[in-house]
Each structure stands twice: as structure tokens, then as C-alpha cells.
Design an enzyme around this catalytic site. Structure first.
Site, PDB file in Angstrom:
ATOM      1  N   ASP A 188     -43.850  44.786  54.779  1.00  8.23           N
ATOM      2  CA  ASP A 188     -43.582  43.644  55.673  1.00  8.23           C
ATOM      3  C   ASP A 188     -43.828  42.357  54.890  1.00  8.23           C
ATOM      4  O   ASP A 188     -44.502  41.444  55.356  1.00  8.23           O
ATOM      5  CB  ASP A 188     -44.468  43.727  56.921  1.00  8.23           C
ATOM      6  CG  ASP A 188     -44.145  42.617  57.941  1.00  8.23           C
ATOM      7  OD1 ASP A 188     -43.057  42.017  57.821  1.00  8.23           O
ATOM      8  OD2 ASP A 188     -44.986  42.353  58.810  1.00  8.23           O
ATOM      9  N   ARG A 214     -53.929  30.022  58.193  1.00 11.76           N
ATOM     10  CA  ARG A 214     -52.904  30.178  59.224  1.00 11.76           C
ATOM     11  C   ARG A 214     -53.122  31.607  59.732  1.00 11.76           C
ATOM     12  O   ARG A 214     -52.958  32.577  58.990  1.00 11.76           O
ATOM     13  CB  ARG A 214     -51.530  29.978  58.612  1.00 11.76           C
ATOM     14  CG  ARG A 214     -50.361  30.135  59.591  1.00 11.76           C
ATOM     15  CD  ARG A 214     -49.858  31.554  59.583  1.00 11.76           C
ATOM     16  NE  ARG A 214     -48.617  31.696  60.327  1.00 11.76           N
ATOM     17  CZ  ARG A 214     -48.026  32.842  60.554  1.00 11.76           C
ATOM     18  NH1 ARG A 214     -48.547  33.971  60.114  1.00 11.76           N
ATOM     19  NH2 ARG A 214     -46.898  32.894  61.224  1.00 11.76           N
ATOM     20  N   ASP A 248     -52.435  34.830  61.724  1.00 13.02           N
ATOM     21  CA  ASP A 248     -51.221  35.513  62.143  1.00 13.02           C
ATOM     22  C   ASP A 248     -51.423  36.253  63.477  1.00 13.02           C
ATOM     23  O   ASP A 248     -52.478  36.858  63.700  1.00 13.02           O
ATOM     24  CB  ASP A 248     -50.831  36.520  61.049  1.00 13.02           C
ATOM     25  CG  ASP A 248     -49.495  37.165  61.293  1.00 13.02           C
ATOM     26  OD1 ASP A 248     -48.497  36.433  61.338  1.00 13.02           O
ATOM     27  OD2 ASP A 248     -49.455  38.400  61.439  1.00 13.02           O
ATOM     28  N   GLU A 304     -50.970  31.193  64.995  1.00 11.97           N
ATOM     29  CA  GLU A 304     -49.600  31.620  65.279  1.00 11.97           C
ATOM     30  C   GLU A 304     -49.634  32.378  66.600  1.00 11.97           C
ATOM     31  O   GLU A 304     -50.068  33.531  66.655  1.00 11.97           O
ATOM     32  CB  GLU A 304     -49.045  32.551  64.195  1.00 11.97           C
ATOM     33  CG  GLU A 304     -47.575  32.867  64.429  1.00 11.97           C
ATOM     34  CD  GLU A 304     -47.163  34.292  64.070  1.00 11.97           C
ATOM     35  OE1 GLU A 304     -48.033  35.178  64.036  1.00 11.97           O
ATOM     36  OE2 GLU A 304     -45.965  34.498  63.843  1.00 11.97           O
TER      37      GLU A 304
END
Lengths: 423, 544
Positions: free
Chosen positions: B62, B200, B202, B244
Site C-alpha cells: 500500500d 500527519r 493516518d 486524517e
């Protein structure tokens, strides 16, 4: 297109249109003191925009003839049903303009303003609605607009789910005349509601009719006949039952309106219709909406009696209008005391001779129209007496037979019709 | 030098993938040394924060979001020492660095999962979510609908199902287990001690599962996040957590908490509505979503973006809006993936410079800290036929030469193929070419960022929409204390006239911010402006 005429579009309207810009679907509603009926119509239009045209740029344009009952304020204040707003998300800004129209008072001026705005905003499809209607639903707008948007028709006439014994002015007079003259079978040639394309509205605006008095009361039939005569792609769309606060009144004003309008239209389109023979149906686009209305309760015998008693007083007036054969036939009906009957053939001949007389102007035109009223009531009384309680299919068959009789007898009209320029 | 602890509120973030940005050793894969060598470019663009996509050891099923080791650098990208040097060089240029923290799941190749699946009695067993049946948490939506049929996958080794909200090779961690929380905090500490300025984070809505719920945005998930934030506050200052959470604004609002969860969160629903407003030529979708956005704590900030490394997600739109977006922006079915559109900015806008400028102008003037996705500043294209979302993750186009200046490797060896078509290929779209001209997109973007950074009104000010009758014109005021900026955008492809009701600002002198031209003073009458196709104005309002 005369958009530059200062009297046609006010500065305020132009400013509002600048904000609207181009539109895909324009719905126009002429009004004059329609405060009691306008809000459900505006709501239906608003819901139609959300449900059926969520991606299109839309405009609801109300052209008001100077209402004194706050109709424009009602247009501005109408809000869509909350459940519709929740269920159907609106992608675009909704635009709604209400503007007074200028020029001659009447529907023609309002319609001219609607079509002019549609032309200016490059509307791809237009629907015009009557503010009198109380049964209008969002589906009406979809039905009138979709054939233009998705199937490239130029003119969409409505089909109302009405009982065949209803709307006798249409079924006995206007529909068969249009059928025989123009060669197309249009169910509702007099309808106040219609849909049209940019191409057709552009053609209409180019015609030199808008400043005439006739355009103020005969514009509905003119629109239909102009679409037929102009070679535009025409179809019909089922709308459902139609009820209005101002029902058709088959009295003098209405008869006058139709006889004058029919003559006017025939004079406008002579080159087209004199060559036509037979008739063809207009395609129907869309599924039927709603169920057929109940048969209206009407006293045919009373109308017939009225005709019989009035005829004697009218003979002097009638003799310059209709031929001796027709007059004799009318006398024969009036003379019958038991079950008088106004046959199709005599009615057709009568109508054609009235049209010719009106066209030729053998006497004051309003007198000609006035003379037709008792004859029309006699014909209607006869029809109701014969078919008033018949099943709808039987009435439909009788109306079809009448239409065919108008077609067969069309030479009675064409042989005596003198092109306008040659009179 | 003192550091503003709220630096992220004024940040302009540049998102990049180490793998595809610059390759220093000629193996066809970007690396930290290569990135370090390009830091001047990033600084000159005017951004002040880098967001790095996952750089950890990973089987790359991924694109690195399947992490096999949280406390190391993928060997292809270099070493921890390379990372340290990069971080130091970035900081030396005034650039903050935030990295990816994939909280929700690991790779199935992570040591934790390898141990967990060894037996049901393994001490790591409870670090993941297991079940004897696949009917627990029934009805929970599947995110990757194109590839996954269930959120459960059978593990033949330990003969139980394991839970995964993303791909089946990405088992979800079990945050009901305090040991997992502690271990994740240790991971964060590791990178914070190295000097990273934030994470950040996820896929935050999915940390906790509960029967009978959507397993998204649960109160227990917020407890986990508050725990991590508390630990961060206890030991570190000036660091930032960015969420996110692809949710509606009122849901995302909870991730700010009382300023005790995330410092920042992406505003996902705003993004598709900017594109929608442009195509509809109607400000309505954009105004609707901003007005629907609740206020957030003073120390918090939205992250706004046009494009990123994922598809243009259409999860936070209505069915009518999604159909519209697909029809207008992804008529080629190959452009669609999951619930979105895998395209970069320039191809989405058909390479139209005016629309690219307008969209970037919108991005820079919306409330929040804007994120620029690498390559979009030069109008890079994409390749929708590369599979998954790899088409928007192709090598950075530095010049028109060998491998676009990205790598000296044989072209066949590159981590991702280059964009080479005549429209967007590196021969025509590249940094060197655009550096040469003042009118290039790169030069324009640099100016745009500079003007944006000339005032804090865009980053910290309030927003008030004006409602001119012309729906194709979006107009709003940004206000911070006594400073005001008027933004007027023509969303339409044709010239537009607009009358603005600015009576409340009577007496102010509008000064156009790019050319510093003075416009007529605002009075009591409607303020008339004409705008060219897709043109926009930023006016600083001065009272002189």
C-alpha cells in the site's frame, strides 16, 4: 429579437438577468392577481428543479401584469417543502425573478417577455405555466421540459387527463379545426402550458405579431399553430388532471376569443395549411400521470332548448354568414320538438362558413362571433344529449368521427379562403 | 530564535513522497540524500513545512502505508543518519517536517503481527483484533470497495479472523489494549526525539471497534487520541498533530476536542466542493460547506488541499454530487477508484492555466493551512493506467533530460514510470523550464505563496461571505483584527460583472495585492467589478 427595446426589459430586470447568466431550463409564469394560487405553483417549480434538473442552471421567471394583490411578493416568498429540500440536494443556486411586463396588457406581452428573457439567457428549454392551475405538480415541469432537453423536440403540448366529455370548446371546435387545417392531431391546441426549445422561441420572437391585440388573447393557439406550421419537431406530454380557478366558460367572450384566434392563425399560416390533407398524430412522450377526471355534469337538453329558441331571432344575422343549405339545416334542427340533433356534418359546415365569413369580414367581426354562440351551445347540447352518459371510449369514437368529418369537409374551407394579401 | 508554538496555523505545507522526489544514488528510487539536495527548491517556492509520505520499512503493498517497522527508514530511502541530515538541513532552511504516523494498522509483515498470529496464546495476540467468526461488527462499511469484500480476513495460521478496515494485509491494531497505546507513544517519542515537528496521523476514525456501531468516530477512539496528545504536551512543545479523518466537518470537529486532541485536521468535504463550484460555475457548494463548518478552538487549524497522494475522495458528498463529479471529472472509468478520482490537479482542470490559477487562489484564501502536492506547482500530469493510486505518485519532473532529472538509473528501473506524454511529459513540464520564465506556473505559484504569506489574515482571519446576485462570483472578506482582505473570484469561464454591497466598508481603499494597484474607493453605492474568465482578485482594504 427586440431585447434592446427599452420598454420590453426594464433595467432592473436586465440587472437581475446579468446575475443569472445563462440558463438551461427557464420556467415562465405570467400572473395578474394570482395571489391565491401562485405559491403552490412556485413551490412545484422549485421542487421540479431540485428533483428533475439538479444539474441544470434554472430560472423561474414571473411576469406580472400589475397585480394589486401582492402576487409578486408571494412569488418571492414561496419556499420549497422542507422534506423535498432534505431528500433532494440542490447543487446550484436557485434563481427566481419577478418582473412587471410592459406594453399591451395581456398574456401575449407576458409571454413575449418570457421568451425574450429565455433568448437573452440562452435557455435551452422553456416551460410556460398558467397561474390559474390548482393541480400542477413538479412532474408537469419535468414532462414539458424533458422532451426538449433529452429528445430535441421544439414544442411540447400537454395532454390533460380529462374526461372526453369535458372541454367541449376544445373538442367540438378548436381541436378538429386545427386537425383538419394543419394536418396534425393535437389533443390540447389551446393549452396555456407548453414547453419549447430555444430554436422555436427564437422563431416566435421573430414573428411580427406581438404588438397586435390578437396576441393578447389568442396567443395560446398561435403558439401551437406556429409550431405546427413552422415545421418544428412537436410532441405531446401527459401531465395529469387539470383544474383551474377560472374554468372555461363557453360563453360569448370565449367563443369570440377562439373564432378570432382561429381566423387569425389561419390567416397567418395560409400558405402552409391550404396544401395539407389528412392528419397525423403528434408523438406522445412520457407516461400518463394521474387518473382521468370525472365526467362533468352538464345539461345538454337545456342548451339545445336555448339554441332552438334563439335561432329564430338570429336568422337575419346568420344569412350573410352561412350558406342557404346550412341555414336550412339549422332551421330543421330547431323545428324538431322531439330529440333535436345537431349532426357532425352540419356543425362542420357551420364552423367553416363562420371562419370564412370572419376571415372575409362580411360584417363586424364581433357580431359574427356573437352569432356563433347559440349555434355552439346547440351543438354542445346535442352532443351531450347523445353522449353525455356514454362510456369514455364511445365519446372518444364520436370525437374521432367529428375530426374525420372536419378533414373530409376541408375543401369547404380551402375553396373559399382567400389569401390575406389577395383580399 | 523563538518558535511560535502555533506555527502550523500559518504554515504552507508541501507534501511529497521520498520515493519519487529525487534519487541520489542512481537506483531508480528517491531517497533522503536526493531530497536534501532539493530543499533549496522547496524553500524558494515559499512553503515552510514538508509532509513526507511513509518512509518506513514496508512490503509496499500500500505504497508504504503498510508499515513493517515504525522506528527505521526503508533501506531504499537511506539510513536514519540520512534522515537526521535531511531534517537538520530542512530546519536550517526554516522548513518544518512532519511525517506519517499510521496508527490504525500495521503491515501483516510487521513483527508484532507475525508474533500475534503465531498462536492464540502469544503475548502479542491481543495487539490485534481477532474473532472466531466474521459476523462481528456487521454492517460496518468497507472503505476499499474495489478490492475488499469484508473487514475480516481468515488467518489460516492461528485459525481466527482478524479485523482490518483497509486492505486485508493491513491488520488493525487493538487500541483497547493499553500496551498498544504505550508502544505507539514510544514510536512517536522516537521520531520526536530525532526532531520531527509533527505527524500527519493516518485514518484516525477507525481505532476502536464496538458492536452495534459504525466503528467510526467512537468516544473511545477520542480517548486514545487524548492520551497521545497528553503525552506529547507533557514532553514536547511546538510540535503538531494533523488528523486524517475523512468525515463531515461536524464529525471532524470532535477531533480537535477542547484543543486536547489534534492541532490540525484536514477539511475533506471542502476539497470536492471547490472542484464542483468551478464546474458548476456556481459558488453554492463551496459556500454551503464552509458555512456548515463549525468553529474550532483558537489554537487549532484546518488543513485544506486540492489534491494529494490519494484519489480525489468523493465520500463526503451526496449521491447527486458524486454522480456529477464522476461525470464531469472522470468520464474515463479508468480515472475512478474506490469512491473517488485518481487524478492530479492539472489533468482534472484539462491543463487550463486560468482554472489552475483560480483553484490555487481559492486554496490559498480559504480558512486553513494549505497543502500543495508535489508537482502540482508545475502542473504535472498523471497516469491513470498505473494501478491503484500510483498514477499520481510518479517521479518529480526536474528537467527535460535523462529521467526528468529525477534519477540517473536506467529508465526501466525507476520506482514509478515517468509521465512522458506530449501534454504533461517531463520534456515540456519541468522545474528547470519553468524557472526560466516569470510567467510560468511555477513562478506564478511562487508569487501566490509570497502574497499569501504577506499577511496572516488568510491563515488566522475570520471569513464572511458576501452574496452578490451573480452566483458565478464568489466573494468573501477575511478579517483579522483591523486587517481586511476582500476576495472576489469568477468561477465562470466567461467574463462576469458583479455588484458588491460593501457599504459596511465605505471609505476603504481596495489595493489589489498582486500588482498593488489602487482601485476606486468603496462608497455607499454598490461596488461594481468586472472579472475576466476564471479571474480572481485579492484586495487589501486600507483606510488611508
Amino acid at each position: 429579437v427586440t431585447v434592446s427595446q427599452p420598454s420590453l426589459l426594464s433595467d432592473d430586470l436586465v440587472r437581475a438577468l446579468m446575475a443569472v447568466g445563462q440558463v438551461d431550463v427557464l420556467v415562465g409564469v405570467p400572473t395578474l392577481n394570482h395571489a391565491s394560487t401562485i405559491q403552490p405553483i412556485v413551490r412545484a417549480v422549485s421542487e421540479a428543479f431540485v428533483r428533475y434538473f439538479p444539474r441544470e442552471r434554472t430560472l423561474l421567471l414571473n411576469c406580472d401584469g400589475g397585480s394589486t394583490d401582492d402576487t409578486p411578493a408571494m412569488v418571492r416568498g414561496a419556499t420549497a417543502d422542507a422534506s423535498t429540500v432534505t431528500m433532494h440536494h440542490r447543487l446550484r443556486t436557485e434563481h427566481r425573478i419577478t418582473a412587471p411586463y410592459h406594453g399591451l396588457p395581456g398574456k401575449g406581452s407576458a409571454l413575449r417577455q418570457i421568451l425574450t428573457v429565455a433568448d437573452l439567457t440562452q435557455a435551452k428549454a422553456v416551460a410556460v405555466l398558467d397561474a390559474d392551475v390548482t393541480t400542477l405538480t413538479p412532474e408537469w415541469i419535468a414532462a414539458l421540459v424533458r422532451p426538449v432537453r433529452s429528445q430535441h423536440y421544439d414544442y411540447v403540448a400537454p395532454i390533460y387527463a380529462r374526461h372526453p366529455a369535458d372541454g367541449l370548446l376544445v373538442t367540438q371546435l378548436v381541436r378538429p379545426v386545427v386537425r383538419a387545417a394543419y394536418g396534425f392531431r393535437v389533443g390540447e391546441p389551446l393549452a396555456a402550458e407548453f414547453g419549447c426549445s430555444a430554436k422555436f422561441l427564437g422563431h416566435c420572437l421573430e414573428q411580427d405579431v406581438w404588438d397586435s391585440d390578437w396576441a393578447q388573447y389568442g396567443i395560446d393557439l398561435w403558439i401551437t399553430s406556429t409550431a405546427l406550421a413552422g415545421g418544428f419537431a412537436c410532441c405531446q406530454a401527459p401531465l395529469g388532471p387539470r383544474q383551474a380557478v377560472t374554468p372555461d366558460r363557453p360563453g360569448f367572450p370565449e367563443i369570440f376569443r377562439q373564432i378570432v384566434t382561429a381566423t387569425w392563425c389561419l390567416e397567418q399560416h395560409t400558405a402552409f395549411w391550404v396544401r395539407r390533407a389528412g392528419s397525423e398524430p403528434l408523438p406522445v412522450v412520457g407516461a400518463p400521470i394521474g387518473t382521468m377526471a370525472e365526467a362533468p355534469v352538464q345539461d345538454g337538453a337545456r342548451l339545445l332548448r336555448s339554441f332552438c329558441s334563439d335561432l329564430r331571432n338570429l336568422e337575419d344575422v346568420l344569412s350573410p354568414i352561412v350558406g342557404p343549405e346550412t341555414l336550412q339545416g339549422l332551421r330543421a334542427i330547431a323545428a324538431r320538438e322531439d330529440a333535436p340533433r345537431f349532426p357532425d356534418s352540419l356543425w362542420v359546415r357551420t364552423v367553416y362558413e363562420f371562419l370564412i365569413a370572419h376571415h372575409r369580414g362580411v360584417m363586424r367581426r364581433e357580431h359574427i362571433a356573437q352569432a356563433l354562440v347559440p349555434l355552439y351551445l346547440g351543438r354542445v347540447g346535442s352532443f351531450l344529449t347523445e353522449y353525455g352518459s356514454a362510456p369514455p371510449t364511445e365519446i372518444d369514437a364520436a370525437l374521432e368521427s367529428l375530426g374525420l368529418e372536419f378533414e373530409r369537409s376541408k375543401p369547404l374551407l380551402t375553396d373559399h379562403w382567400v389569401p390575406t394579401g389577395e383580399r | 530564535m523563538t518558535i511560535d508554538p502555533l506555527w502550523y496555523k500559518d504554515a504552507i505545507i508541501y507534501q511529497l513522497h521520498v520515493k519519487t522526489f529525487a534519487d541520489s544514488d542512481g537506483d531508480g528510487i528517491g531517497d533522503f540524500k536526493g531530497l536534501t539536495g532539493r530543499l533549496d527548491y522547496i524553500r524558494d517556492l515559499g512553503v515552510d513545512c514538508l509532509w513526507l509520505l511513509p518512509m518506513y520499512p514496508s512490503p509496499f503493498r500500500d505504497d508504504g502505508y503498510d508499515i513493517a517497522d515504525y522506528c527505521a527508514i526503508h533501506p531504499s530511502y537511506g539510513t536514519l543518519e540520512d534522515f537526521r541530515e535531511f531534517l537538520e538541513a530542512a530546519h536550517a532552511r526554516g522548513l518544518k517536517v512532519i511525517t506519517e504516523l499510521v496508527l490504525n494498522h500495521t503491515s501483516d509483515q510487521h513483527q508484532w503481527f507475525r508474533e500475534a498470529r503465531r498462536s492464540r496464546d502469544d503475548p502479542r495476540r491481543d495487539w490485534y483484533v481477532w474473532s472466531d467468526t466474521d459476523d462481528k461488527y456487521a454492517g460496518v462499511r468497507i472503505i476499499f470497495v474495489d478490492t475488499e469484500r469484508s473487514n475480516w480476513t481468515w488467518d489460516p495460521v492461528s485459525r481466527q479472523y482478524y479485523w482490518h478496515r483497509f486492505f486485508s494485509h493491513q491488520p488493525d491494531l487493538n487500541y483497547d489494549n493499553p500496551a498498544v497505546r504505550e508502544e505507539i507513544w514510544r514510536v512517536m517519542e522516537f521520531w520526536l526525539n530525532l526532531g520531527v515537528d509533527g505527524f500527519r496521523v493516518d485514518a484516525v476514525p477507525y481505532l476502536i471497534e464496538r458492536e452495534g456501531t459504525s466503528c467510526e468516530n467512537l468516544p473511545e477512539t477520542h480517548d486514545v487520541l487524548k492520551f497521545l496528545r497528553r503525552r506529547l504536551n507533557e514532553s514536547y512543545s511546538g510540535r503538531m498533530l494533523l488528523a486524517e479523518a475523512n468525515q463531515w466537518p461536524e464529525e471532524v470537529r470532535h477531533y480537535f476536542g477542547d484543543a486536547d486532541e489534534f492541532h490540525m485536521a484536514f477539511h475533506f468535504p471542502l476539497m470536492p466542493r471547490m472542484f464542483m463550484a468551478l464546474r458548476l460555475e456556481d459558488r453554492k457548494p463551496l459556500v454551503d460547506i464552509v458555512e456548515r463548518t463549525p468553529p474550532i478552538p483558537e489554537s487549532c487549524q484546518w488543513g485544506v488541499f486540492l489534491r494529494n497522494h490519494d484519489e480525489l475522495t468523493l465520500e463526503m458528498v451526496t449521491d447527486v454530487e458524486r454522480d456529477y463529479m464522476y461525470d464531469e471529472y472522470a468520464s474515463d472509468p479508468a480515472a475512478r477508484i474506490n469512491v473517488g478520482i485518481r487524478r492530479r490537479l492539472a489533468p482534472l482542470l484539462e491543463g487550463d492555466r486560468k482554472r489552475i490559477e483560480l483553484m490555487n487562489g481559492l486554496l490559498m484564501s480559504m480558512p486553513g493551512s494549505p497543502v500543495i502536492y508535489y508537482g502540482d506547482e508545475i502542473g504535472m500530469g498523471d497516469n491513470i493506467y498505473l494501478g491503484d493510486r500510483n498514477g499520481v505518485r510518479t517521479p518529480m519532473q526536474w528537467n527535460g533530460g535523462w529521467n526528468a532529472g529525477f534519477s540517473t538509473a536506467d529508465p526501466e528501473r525507476l520506482a514509478q514510470p515517468l509521465i512522458s506524454n506530449p501534454l504533461y511529459g517531463y520534456q515540456s513540464v519541468n522545474v528547470d523550464a519553468q524557472r526560466r520564465f516569470d510567467h510560468s506556473l511555477l513562478s506564478w505559484m511562487t508569487r501566490l505563496i509570497k502574497v499569501r504569506r504577506s499577511t496572516r489574515v488568510f491563515s488566522r482571519g475570520s471569513i464572511t461571505f458576501l452574496y452578490p446576485a451573480n452566483h458565478r462570483v464568489l466573494a468573501f472578506l477575511r478579517t483579522l483584527d483591523r486587517e481586511q482582505v476582500l476576495v472576489v473570484c469568477n468561477l465562470s469561464g466567461t467574463a462576469q460583472a458583479v455588484e458588491l454591497d460593501l457599504r459596511a466598508l465605505a471609505g476603504a481603499l481596495p489595493i489589489e495585492m498582486f500588482g498593488r494597484s489602487v482601485f476606486p474607493r468603496i462608497g455607499e453605492l454598490p461596488y461594481m467589478l468586472t472579472l475576466g474568465p476564471h479571474h480572481f482578485f485579492w484586495f487589501r482594504l486600507r483606510r488611508v
